[in-house]
Design a protein around this motif. Sequence first.
Motif, PDB file in Angstrom:
ATOM      1  N   GLU A 292       0.859  -1.184   0.000  1.00 31.56           N
ATOM      2  CA  GLU A 292       0.000   0.000   0.000  1.00 31.56           C
ATOM      3  C   GLU A 292       0.887   1.223   0.000  1.00 31.56           C
ATOM      4  N   ASP A 293       0.394   2.282  -0.591  1.00 32.44           N
ATOM      5  CA  ASP A 293       1.089   3.557  -0.508  1.00 32.44           C
ATOM      6  C   ASP A 293       0.813   4.164   0.865  1.00 32.44           C
ATOM      7  N   LEU A 294       1.785   4.837   1.396  1.00 34.26           N
ATOM      8  CA  LEU A 294       1.650   5.557   2.655  1.00 34.26           C
ATOM      9  C   LEU A 294       1.592   7.039   2.309  1.00 34.26           C
ATOM     10  N   VAL A 295       0.503   7.701   2.682  1.00 34.34           N
ATOM     11  CA  VAL A 295       0.319   9.120   2.367  1.00 34.34           C
ATOM     12  C   VAL A 295       0.158   9.883   3.682  1.00 34.34           C
ATOM     13  N   ILE A 296       1.005  10.903   3.873  1.00 35.94           N
ATOM     14  CA  ILE A 296       0.982  11.705   5.088  1.00 35.94           C
ATOM     15  C   ILE A 296       0.998  13.173   4.682  1.00 35.94           C
ATOM     16  N   SER A 297       0.123  13.974   5.294  1.00 39.10           N
ATOM     17  CA  SER A 297       0.072  15.409   5.009  1.00 39.10           C
ATOM     18  C   SER A 297       0.226  16.196   6.300  1.00 39.10           C
ATOM     19  N   ARG A 298       0.745  17.406   6.140  1.00 41.64           N
ATOM     20  CA  ARG A 298       0.907  18.305   7.282  1.00 41.64           C
ATOM     21  C   ARG A 298       0.871  19.733   6.787  1.00 41.64           C
TER      22      ARG A 298
ATOM     23  N   MET B  62      12.673   2.869  -2.053  1.00 36.69           N
ATOM     24  CA  MET B  62      11.338   3.390  -1.761  1.00 36.69           C
ATOM     25  C   MET B  62      11.141   4.677  -2.550  1.00 36.69           C
ATOM     26  N   ARG B  63      10.204   4.634  -3.505  1.00 35.37           N
ATOM     27  CA  ARG B  63       9.887   5.837  -4.283  1.00 35.37           C
ATOM     28  C   ARG B  63       9.031   6.762  -3.436  1.00 35.37           C
ATOM     29  N   ASN B  64       9.387   8.045  -3.413  1.00 34.33           N
ATOM     30  CA  ASN B  64       8.696   9.068  -2.631  1.00 34.33           C
ATOM     31  C   ASN B  64       8.287  10.219  -3.534  1.00 34.33           C
ATOM     32  N   LEU B  65       7.139  10.798  -3.237  1.00 34.40           N
ATOM     33  CA  LEU B  65       6.693  11.999  -3.920  1.00 34.40           C
ATOM     34  C   LEU B  65       6.293  13.008  -2.857  1.00 34.40           C
ATOM     35  N   VAL B  66       6.932  14.182  -2.892  1.00 34.51           N
ATOM     36  CA  VAL B  66       6.626  15.275  -1.980  1.00 34.51           C
ATOM     37  C   VAL B  66       5.897  16.335  -2.800  1.00 34.51           C
TER      38      VAL B  66
ATOM     39  N   LEU C 236      -1.154  27.339   0.571  1.00 33.14           N
ATOM     40  CA  LEU C 236      -2.506  27.556   1.082  1.00 33.14           C
ATOM     41  C   LEU C 236      -2.809  29.036   1.286  1.00 33.14           C
ATOM     42  N   GLY C 237      -1.822  29.887   1.029  1.00 33.82           N
ATOM     43  CA  GLY C 237      -2.004  31.314   1.283  1.00 33.82           C
ATOM     44  C   GLY C 237      -1.761  31.608   2.748  1.00 33.82           C
ATOM     45  N   ASP C 238      -1.772  32.880   3.105  1.00 31.94           N
ATOM     46  CA  ASP C 238      -1.576  33.303   4.498  1.00 31.94           C
ATOM     47  C   ASP C 238      -0.302  32.721   5.114  1.00 31.94           C
ATOM     48  N   GLY C 239       0.716  32.454   4.287  1.00 30.07           N
ATOM     49  CA  GLY C 239       1.976  31.945   4.820  1.00 30.07           C
ATOM     50  C   GLY C 239       1.935  30.511   5.285  1.00 30.07           C
ATOM     51  N   ARG C 240       1.004  29.716   4.747  1.00 29.95           N
ATOM     52  CA  ARG C 240       0.882  28.304   5.125  1.00 29.95           C
ATOM     53  C   ARG C 240       1.097  27.427   3.897  1.00 29.95           C
ATOM     54  N   THR C 241       1.720  26.277   4.128  1.00 33.30           N
ATOM     55  CA  THR C 241       1.992  25.322   3.053  1.00 33.30           C
ATOM     56  C   THR C 241       1.578  23.931   3.506  1.00 33.30           C
ATOM     57  N   GLU C 242       0.801  23.260   2.676  1.00 32.63           N
ATOM     58  CA  GLU C 242       0.498  21.857   2.957  1.00 32.63           C
ATOM     59  C   GLU C 242       1.549  20.993   2.270  1.00 32.63           C
ATOM     60  N   VAL C 243       2.169  20.108   3.045  1.00 29.72           N
ATOM     61  CA  VAL C 243       3.159  19.173   2.532  1.00 29.72           C
ATOM     62  C   VAL C 243       2.531  17.786   2.567  1.00 29.72           C
ATOM     63  N   THR C 244       2.530  17.116   1.424  1.00 23.03           N
ATOM     64  CA  THR C 244       2.036  15.742   1.360  1.00 23.03           C
ATOM     65  C   THR C 244       3.152  14.871   0.815  1.00 23.03           C
ATOM     66  N   ILE C 245       3.486  13.832   1.560  1.00 25.04           N
ATOM     67  CA  ILE C 245       4.483  12.880   1.077  1.00 25.04           C
ATOM     68  C   ILE C 245       3.799  11.541   0.865  1.00 25.04           C
ATOM     69  N   THR C 246       4.092  10.949  -0.281  1.00 25.05           N
ATOM     70  CA  THR C 246       3.610   9.606  -0.586  1.00 25.05           C
ATOM     71  C   THR C 246       4.833   8.702  -0.690  1.00 25.05           C
ATOM     72  N   GLU C 247       4.833   7.657   0.114  1.00 27.17           N
ATOM     73  CA  GLU C 247       5.858   6.612   0.044  1.00 27.17           C
ATOM     74  C   GLU C 247       5.171   5.427  -0.623  1.00 27.17           C
ATOM     75  N   PHE C 248       5.630   5.067  -1.807  1.00 32.00           N
ATOM     76  CA  PHE C 248       4.932   4.082  -2.635  1.00 32.00           C
ATOM     77  C   PHE C 248       5.314   2.644  -2.305  1.00 32.00           C
ATOM     78  N   ASP C 249       4.307   1.766  -2.366  1.00 32.95           N
ATOM     79  CA  ASP C 249       4.490   0.308  -2.334  1.00 32.95           C
ATOM     80  C   ASP C 249       5.124  -0.242  -1.064  1.00 32.95           C
ATOM     81  N   TRP C 250       4.651   0.239   0.086  1.00 36.73           N
ATOM     82  CA  TRP C 250       5.092  -0.331   1.354  1.00 36.73           C
ATOM     83  C   TRP C 250       4.451  -1.701   1.552  1.00 36.73           C
ATOM     84  N   PRO C 251       5.198  -2.679   2.060  1.00 35.87           N
ATOM     85  CA  PRO C 251       4.538  -3.910   2.497  1.00 35.87           C
ATOM     86  C   PRO C 251       3.561  -3.551   3.619  1.00 35.87           C
TER      87      PRO C 251
END
Length: 171
Positions: free
Chosen positions: A14-20, A122-126, A131-146
């Motif tokens: 499964e891909d692991l997707v984390i946002s902040r 491990m292939r990663n996509l950042v 988002l405006g107002d000096g905010r940035t959403e960061v999403t990282i996807t780590e592909f094909d984790w067991p």
Amino acid sequence: MSSADATEATEATEDLVISRVIHAPVEQVWRAWSESDYVMRWWGPRQFTCPSAEMDFREGGTSLVTMRAPMEFGGGDTYNTWTYQRIVPSREIEYVLEFADKTGVKVDPAEVGMPPDMPAAMRNLVVLEDLGDGRTEVTITEFDWPVGQLREMSRMGMQQCFDKMAEIFET
């Protein structure tokens, strides 16, 4: 469960997707991924440090980052390379993370004490979203984790890395 079912279950990925959301403009968050001084401040879970980050941040380039465990976890260093496949300035970074020795030569994860089901690459996509107002959403996807404990440990570790990254911009 038949042995075929058991084999299929252990090979499920499964891909692991984390946002902040980071309270900093996208240009600053971009630097957190591309500049050594920043990477050294956030790479690694809580209590782990990053004593060096040799950045070759360009498509086709390879960075070498070090993660140092606290003494309670043996105090050893683990090295990873990040080989950049695609970079879209201030928007996306696609790279492949692999285990390495201190000179950047790739090694089998088992050689550095990782479990046998740890992926060798491990292939990663950042993705950064302004988002405006000096905010940035960061999403990282780590592909094909067991599917299983290693994937969840990576989730925990990356969430702690994001916590450390957010703290950079709070000061």
